[in-house]
Scaffold this motif. Structure first.
Motif, PDB file in Angstrom:
ATOM      1  N   MET A   1      53.376  43.303  25.681  1.00 31.64           N
ATOM      2  CA  MET A   1      53.698  43.146  27.111  1.00 31.64           C
ATOM      3  C   MET A   1      52.805  44.056  27.959  1.00 31.64           C
ATOM      4  N   ALA A   2      52.574  45.259  27.454  1.00 25.11           N
ATOM      5  CA  ALA A   2      51.697  46.187  28.179  1.00 25.11           C
ATOM      6  C   ALA A   2      50.298  45.599  28.282  1.00 25.11           C
ATOM      7  N   ARG A   3      49.803  45.080  27.174  1.00 19.29           N
ATOM      8  CA  ARG A   3      48.476  44.479  27.131  1.00 19.29           C
ATOM      9  C   ARG A   3      48.382  43.340  28.165  1.00 19.29           C
ATOM     10  N   MET A   4      49.419  42.527  28.240  1.00 18.60           N
ATOM     11  CA  MET A   4      49.432  41.418  29.197  1.00 18.60           C
ATOM     12  C   MET A   4      49.479  41.940  30.634  1.00 18.60           C
ATOM     13  N   LEU A   5      50.359  42.908  30.877  1.00 26.37           N
ATOM     14  CA  LEU A   5      50.522  43.448  32.237  1.00 26.37           C
ATOM     15  C   LEU A   5      49.237  44.091  32.749  1.00 26.37           C
ATOM     16  N   LEU A   6      48.505  44.721  31.845  1.00 29.55           N
ATOM     17  CA  LEU A   6      47.280  45.417  32.266  1.00 29.55           C
ATOM     18  C   LEU A   6      46.210  44.446  32.762  1.00 29.55           C
TER      19      LEU A   6
ATOM     20  N   LEU B   1      56.552  24.995  30.879  1.00 33.00           N
ATOM     21  CA  LEU B   1      55.797  25.291  29.655  1.00 33.00           C
ATOM     22  C   LEU B   1      54.790  26.424  29.852  1.00 33.00           C
ATOM     23  N   THR B   2      54.281  26.600  31.073  1.00 35.07           N
ATOM     24  CA  THR B   2      53.385  27.753  31.295  1.00 35.07           C
ATOM     25  C   THR B   2      54.146  29.070  31.151  1.00 35.07           C
ATOM     26  N   GLY B   3      55.482  28.999  31.222  1.00 37.14           N
ATOM     27  CA  GLY B   3      56.307  30.208  31.134  1.00 37.14           C
ATOM     28  C   GLY B   3      56.105  30.973  29.842  1.00 37.14           C
ATOM     29  N   CYS B   4      55.647  30.290  28.783  1.00 40.63           N
ATOM     30  CA  CYS B   4      55.449  30.978  27.498  1.00 40.63           C
ATOM     31  C   CYS B   4      53.996  31.362  27.300  1.00 40.63           C
ATOM     32  N   MET B   5      53.206  31.350  28.383  1.00 45.98           N
ATOM     33  CA  MET B   5      51.776  31.649  28.272  1.00 45.98           C
ATOM     34  C   MET B   5      51.420  32.943  29.006  1.00 45.98           C
ATOM     35  N   THR B   6      50.561  33.727  28.388  1.00 46.16           N
ATOM     36  CA  THR B   6      50.106  34.953  29.053  1.00 46.16           C
ATOM     37  C   THR B   6      49.010  34.626  30.058  1.00 46.16           C
ATOM     38  N   ASP B   7      48.347  33.485  29.865  1.00 43.74           N
ATOM     39  CA  ASP B   7      47.171  33.152  30.649  1.00 43.74           C
ATOM     40  C   ASP B   7      46.973  31.639  30.630  1.00 43.74           C
TER      41      ASP B   7
END
Lengths: 348, 348
Positions: free
Chosen positions: A18-23, B152-158
């Motif tokens: 989560m930290a990696r994503m937030l950064l 479905l984008t809800g489970c994506m970091t990017d």
């Protein structure tokens, strides 16, 4: 507007992810991290993550949560510390009482009403008293075998039966998951582990079934689940696991929710290393009988680790925006990726 | 608690289908129906629907909306009268000013911010002034090519790129749809119809693209759409349509949303009679590039008529429960089937 301020409690695979994503996101700062692990406590999160700090403020991992969190020091705390509501409760209570919103990764917290209704009511009360909100979420429970099912029933005039099947590979996971899921065990040892409760398997069927049923207005009058070994007929090897032919390559979990004495919700969730070696292809499948019928598949399955990380981070604005109290995924607007500035998602 | 009270404005295929669905549900009553059509006005809805009235109160279809709707006479009015926001506006305004919540089937009303931002702002203002809320929804726009994508984008970091494809059959539809979609036309006539705007095709790409982009924080800086004939190489016949070999069996609509100069959202929506005759199999497909990737399919496609009926009826409680104002599907909790008593879904 100030950046959204996030604290993280628990800096294992989920919390650090989560930290990696937030950064990488705009308009949001990590303002504190709590973790007890001697390999992490006292170190910079950038050092632990192997990421250049650049212009960002330093964050040192602190083992003392009371030093990390002071009243209203941040907008939300992501708690990635537990799987079970009962164990998570004292930690969640502590955060709420500091008037900080919470997202918990604990599987049972995705719908604590299912197995711990008293704790759920208590969390709701504490959250309201402190003017903040709390949500449990993740990829499953949280989306694939529950919220997505609920969403798809939205286009149906009538629902007769629901089957949610998640066929996933354990190959990407590390040694802890191999152990929890019994990968490499002798069949007898596996069965003993099921009998004495030392093998957890998937946590969340009761939560998913009750979330779906409550969402559409069914009353679950019985819940059952089963846990069987997936015995491999060939040697299977993954980066962190090995199952010899005749041994356990994973666990096949099944669960049923009964409504008016009939099985109305079926959950099927086999997890194993190297499923393709015996012709099993991974995917998420939702089959809803009724009018009209809906037959959905996602192939391959949504990655469980990344999916959980994304769900928790992406729900941050919805939880900050919510009325005070205990929330579940069926109370809030649909989850969504956050590709813009975090601050634009917050209603002040 | 009293039953939820629903009025219906427009008793064509959609409005009458919603009535049929509502009559099977608990805790909800149809209290009024407005329709101008000389074949329906003045008749009992039970007579028009071919359903036994039983114990239910009589409802006579009335062509005069001011007789059907008096201030606060019901909890919500389902308006199934239009496809375009501009045409629907005076009707929606009238209902809101009677302090009644509204659900509109108008495709453009699924996200009126896209093409009519001034009307959207006006509707929001009127709704708030009258303490009620208004939503536009349906199967598409409303769920398949937009809300489901967002979810479905809800489970994506990017998210890098989104493609939503709906391949459906027009065979179940009647003569009006055959005409709107150009089924059976000569190719030249079809192309003239596209050029002079007399062929509507699918309405909703701009709405779906803007809904998705706004939900995840992208800014659409250009929108385009195309409409091409699907020319059949064999004779195709459906209950209400016929296309000779060389003529038009349906319409292939495509649309693109540009973000920072690049196509980030692709919409593909071929609709035709008897698609299987030339090897086209129907389904709904969502492909999201990013981390992790999501490849979803629903086969066959969700039935458009039943889906729209269900979406409108199933969203009734969410709209009644919402804060006053104009709402869209991304503001409200996920849609869900209503299998229990309607009243238990209402927060008073």
């Amino acid at each position: 507007m100030e950046n959204v301020k996030v604290a993280i409690w628990g800096f294992g695979a989920m919390g650090s992810g989560m930290a990696r994503m937030l950064l990488k996101k705009k308009g949001v700062d990590i303002v504190g991290v709590c973790d007890l692990h001697p390999e992490r406590a006292g170190r910079s999160i950038y050092d632990v993550l192997g990421i250049e700090r650049g212009e960002k403020p330093e964050v040192i991992i602190n083992p003392n949560i009371d030093e990390v969190l002071t009243e209203k020091c941040c907008d939300i705390c992501l708690c990635a510390t537990d799987s079970f509501t009962k164990n998570a409760f004292p930690r969640l209570k502590k955060v709420l009482e500091k008037k900080i919103n919470v997202i918990s990764t604990a599987e049972e917290m995705a719908y604590p009403q299912a197995q711990n209704p008293e704790i759920a009511a208590e969390l709701d009360k504490i959250a309201k008293e402190n003017g903040v909100s709390i949500l449990g979420t993740g990829i499953n429970p949280g989306l694939i075998m529950d919220l997505l099912v609920v969403c798809l029933t939205g286009c149906m005039t009538d629902v007769d039966h629901i089957e949610a099947k998640r066929v996933n590979s354990l190959s990407p996971f590390g040694p802890a998951v191999m152990e929890e899921q019994g990968v490499g065990m002798k069949v007898d040892d596996f069965n003993r582990g099921v009998a004495d409760g030392s093998l957890a398997g998937h946590v969340g069927f009761s939560e998913s079934i009750n979330m779906i049923a409550d969402a559409i207005g069914w009353k679950v009058d019985k819940f059952e689940q089963q846990m069987a070994p997936i015995v491999t007929s060939v040697d299977r090897k993954s980066p962190f696991g090995f199952a010899a032919a005749g041994d356990v390559a994973g666990v096949n979990m099944t669960g049923q929710g009964y409504v008016d004495g009939q099985v109305k919700i079926d959950m099927i969730h086999p997890q194993q290393i190297e499923p393709e070696m015996e012709g099993t292809f991974t995917g998420d499948y939702i089959t809803i009988k009724g009018t009209p019928e809906v037959n959905m598949s996602i192939k391959p399955e949504v990655d469980g680790g990344l999916g959980t990380i994304a769900m928790c981070v992406n729900m941050i604005p919805h939880v900050i925006n919510a009325d005070p109290g205990l929330k579940t995924m069926i109370d809030l607007p649909v989850p969504r990726a956050i590709m813009g500035d975090f601050r634009t998602f917050i209603k002040r």
